[in-house]
Design a protein around this motif. Structure first.
Motif, PDB file in Angstrom:
ATOM      1  N   GLU D  49     -28.776 -30.082   0.209  1.00 30.31           N
ATOM      2  CA  GLU D  49     -30.609 -30.457   1.004  1.00 30.31           C
ATOM      3  C   GLU D  49     -29.463 -30.578   2.284  1.00 30.31           C
ATOM      4  OE1 GLU D  49     -31.669 -34.654  -0.561  1.00 30.31           O
ATOM      5  OE2 GLU D  49     -30.809 -34.347  -1.731  1.00 30.31           O
ATOM      6  N   TYR D  50     -30.864 -30.589   3.355  1.00 33.72           N
ATOM      7  CA  TYR D  50     -30.410 -30.268   4.625  1.00 33.72           C
ATOM      8  C   TYR D  50     -30.205 -31.765   5.510  1.00 33.72           C
ATOM      9  CZ  TYR D  50     -30.248 -28.300   9.848  1.00 33.72           C
ATOM     10  OH  TYR D  50     -30.541 -27.991  11.333  1.00 33.72           O
ATOM     11  N   ALA D  51     -28.753 -32.357   4.865  1.00 33.71           N
ATOM     12  CA  ALA D  51     -28.972 -33.653   5.188  1.00 33.71           C
ATOM     13  C   ALA D  51     -27.835 -33.839   4.815  1.00 33.71           C
ATOM     14  CB  ALA D  51     -29.346 -34.975   4.044  1.00 33.71           C
ATOM     15  N   ASN D  52     -27.419 -34.595   5.538  1.00 32.52           N
ATOM     16  CA  ASN D  52     -25.564 -35.635   5.365  1.00 32.52           C
ATOM     17  C   ASN D  52     -25.524 -37.168   5.564  1.00 32.52           C
ATOM     18  OD1 ASN D  52     -24.769 -37.463   8.418  1.00 32.52           O
ATOM     19  ND2 ASN D  52     -26.052 -35.090   9.188  1.00 32.52           N
ATOM     20  N   TYR D  53     -23.942 -37.352   4.670  1.00 31.80           N
ATOM     21  CA  TYR D  53     -24.263 -38.973   4.414  1.00 31.80           C
ATOM     22  C   TYR D  53     -22.526 -39.150   6.214  1.00 31.80           C
ATOM     23  CZ  TYR D  53     -25.800 -39.929   0.582  1.00 31.80           C
ATOM     24  OH  TYR D  53     -26.736 -39.970  -0.687  1.00 31.80           O
ATOM     25  N   SER D  54     -22.920 -39.561   6.906  1.00 33.87           N
ATOM     26  CA  SER D  54     -21.561 -40.200   7.865  1.00 33.87           C
ATOM     27  C   SER D  54     -21.028 -41.608   7.616  1.00 33.87           C
ATOM     28  CB  SER D  54     -22.442 -39.822   9.313  1.00 33.87           C
ATOM     29  OG  SER D  54     -22.369 -38.402   8.991  1.00 33.87           O
ATOM     30  N   VAL D  55     -20.185 -41.612   8.537  1.00 32.20           N
ATOM     31  CA  VAL D  55     -19.168 -42.902   8.566  1.00 32.20           C
ATOM     32  C   VAL D  55     -18.590 -42.582   9.851  1.00 32.20           C
ATOM     33  CG1 VAL D  55     -17.813 -44.461   7.544  1.00 32.20           C
ATOM     34  CG2 VAL D  55     -18.858 -42.689   5.675  1.00 32.20           C
ATOM     35  N   PHE D  56     -19.696 -43.703  10.537  1.00 30.64           N
ATOM     36  CA  PHE D  56     -19.184 -43.947  12.190  1.00 30.64           C
ATOM     37  C   PHE D  56     -18.077 -45.013  11.831  1.00 30.64           C
ATOM     38  CE2 PHE D  56     -22.704 -41.193  12.190  1.00 30.64           C
ATOM     39  CZ  PHE D  56     -22.727 -40.570  13.186  1.00 30.64           C
ATOM     40  N   ASP D  57     -17.113 -45.072  13.046  1.00 27.37           N
ATOM     41  CA  ASP D  57     -16.610 -46.777  13.703  1.00 27.37           C
ATOM     42  C   ASP D  57     -16.580 -46.671  14.925  1.00 27.37           C
ATOM     43  OD1 ASP D  57     -14.693 -48.556  14.133  1.00 27.37           O
ATOM     44  OD2 ASP D  57     -13.192 -46.671  13.270  1.00 27.37           O
ATOM     45  N   VAL D  58     -17.529 -47.925  15.031  1.00 23.21           N
ATOM     46  CA  VAL D  58     -17.598 -48.067  16.674  1.00 23.21           C
ATOM     47  C   VAL D  58     -17.700 -49.590  16.313  1.00 23.21           C
ATOM     48  CG1 VAL D  58     -20.246 -46.495  17.005  1.00 23.21           C
ATOM     49  CG2 VAL D  58     -20.491 -48.636  15.761  1.00 23.21           C
ATOM     50  N   ASP D  59     -17.960 -49.753  17.912  1.00 22.58           N
ATOM     51  CA  ASP D  59     -17.702 -51.617  18.223  1.00 22.58           C
ATOM     52  C   ASP D  59     -18.721 -52.452  18.446  1.00 22.58           C
ATOM     53  OD1 ASP D  59     -14.964 -50.670  19.933  1.00 22.58           O
ATOM     54  OD2 ASP D  59     -15.617 -50.105  21.142  1.00 22.58           O
TER      55      ASP D  59
END
Lengths: 96, 96, 96, 96, 96, 96, 96, 96, 96, 96
Positions: D49-59
């Motif tokens: 698929e033209y898709a992603n799973y991402s994990v962000f680390d933000v405030d």
């Protein structure tokens, strides 16, 4: 390692017929090459739909991804992937 | 004539373990008999799920129905059926 | 080879508390053993839900299936699996 | 603070190839900068698929929103966000 | 930091009325304590449904998770969480 | 009388940038006027999405309809409305 | 002020018949009282289903909520509410 | 014989304003003629949406179909139909 | 007047076998009586499922409702109804 | 062998009227030829929708697929297929 893939094809209604024919011819050649190599183990048409169920036998998720995204019809497809295992009731060792 | 079937199994959590084991043993024997006869062409486990994708090769819708409803686990299954055709890009005549 | 897995846990409301505690203790030990071995790369709780997103690093679909179906909480889970690839924009080789 | 994000990319079929390539190049540079800064902790491609799973680390939620809406591909994306917590079974303190 | 939460309550039909009343009384006291502390900013009933929309103001995803999972009615709820930001058109600084 | 409204905005990718900016400026002024009058009680951005959750305080369904359909961005929105009541656990009389 | 309400009734299969009959009798009396008062403007059965579409004419969301939650069959219902306005093409002033 | 109909209108964003106005004027006249004849018993706007709930009183499914497909806005509508019966709790004979 | 009806049957797993057999026998007799009278024009089994598609020829929505709700298996069914018309391409006058 | 088919037609709003009329004329002739041959056993219009339910009597999945994909309106249709069996309660042998 086996993967079940459903592909739904949706070519734009206004695509030039010659362009469409050329893409489909490349798609067929590409698919048959992979079938002959054993990577694309099965392909079936869903009755009444412009869609197929396929089973791929690849070494990794990455190899599957590369094969699928190089399909000439890929830009016009919706794809869903399901990893498979040999079923404990199967009588065949190679439907692993 | 080929049919794609998805079976999701949902055995009640409180079923007696011996009863469940007996039903599963009958299910396995029944499935393997049909595989040996050629009626049940493929069966694959979906990774992580108590479910399978199968391909049946039967003479009619009725024969498919009879095979499925006689599954020992049938009362605990949700089933969906999709008729298949040989794909025009297939290199194999018998994936008809 | 990486797989994204979502697990939703649904323990019956009438399960004996001591039984539930024992199953959860086994689940935790089992999960931590797999995390230490590197097979279970990540596990995160979804805020507000009794559910997790996990990433597994296994050699095959079959190994993933075996790991998941041996979870002590498996009979109470709904699971969905998505095969992953290294993203072409990733700066890390091992998020393959 | 971690967030799970799924991004599905849908570039119009008739976008000029050079324009698309330029947007994708900016997207890659932008993503890699955030990965190096530690804000974008993980990114994986979904196989096929033209898709992603991402994990962000933000405030904060606001920081996440700003990062996402400045993605060069943002106008062509469908995005879903899920706040995460450290899982009580995790063996790693920093998967918080 | 604000989160939008929908809670749907589904108490089993056969729960003893006195037990249900006691749980609801604890739920109310718990909710009102959090409202007074400013953590639970808003709570509204959906007309005709046993459900609410709430807005929480917490320091982290983890704090939100802890608040929700300690709800006396939590075992009987289906919950969905959506992180919020201050809207650029808002005239109020504290609807951040 | 309170109503919960979700608005998802979907401006066509090919809209002229100056036209879009002008519509958004009118939208912001219109929204802020209604916020100052007390009709539009809350507006929050959904993190990562071009969407908002809003709470309106109006005298009737008709007033709500008129307010919404006069939004400058209305032709580009998908809207869903949910009537609210004061929650019996609320500590505030005016979250009626 | 008008509201469109759909009610789907799902009485447990094992409810005592006399208990069910008593609840239904109270439901009917309650409904007819509200119809006579003009609050419950319309009620229609959906052909083939144990469900109805109704139109209520109430002064506020709160009044609607109170009417619905006091339905004798309320614990066995799934309810969805939609606020209505007079249609600009209507020839009747009172279908407001 | 009564039918419940939901109509969602979706006029293309680029339709010429004068053309749209002319179609809507014809729609209104057509609707009001049918209301006066008693065929179109009720029409209500859904608050916030370009949609209506209507109740038709016709002699047959065919008559309903003919009325709906002759709507000037029909090419721009999504329609769903539900046959109704008089509800056994109704106090009105003519809500049959 | 024709109606298309889908019926999905879901008999509880713990129903006594003799009770189930008696209900099914009454269901069959009831259905065959209506088929002989011409009210129940067609009934087909969906291959692999405990479900049927039927076509009814009745004088009104009410008659359809009465027929369906008197089905001995009605308490165990999920039913959906679709009103039909004669198709303009049909070669048969009586498929009205 | 019988198949239940639902066809939803969606002709582009900007198709030239003469072109559309010509395609529909061919569709009608094609359908009536198949009805006369007995392959297309039934066709009904869904009231209010540009859609039909049909029943086909064909020798194989492949024959069904060929018939459907040669429909002049096929490029503008969404199709779903369901294999049927004779119902054990049917009084007619030829509704097999």
């Amino acid at each position: 390692m086996l993967f079940h893939v459903r592909m739904d094809v949706n070519i734009p209604l206004d695509m030039d017929a010659a362009v469409a024919a050329e893409i489909k011819a490349r798609e067929k050649a590409y698919s048959q090459g992979l079938q002959r190599s054993g990577k694309w183990r099965h392909i079936w048409r869903l009755a009444g739909e412009y869609a197929n169920y396929s089973v791929f036998d690849v070494d990794s998720n990455q190899e599957l991804h590369d094969i699928l995204t190089e399909l000439p019809l890929y830009p016009y497809m919706r794809i869903s992937v399901q990893p498979l295992c040999r079923h404990p009731s199967s009588i065949r060792e190679d439907d692993r």
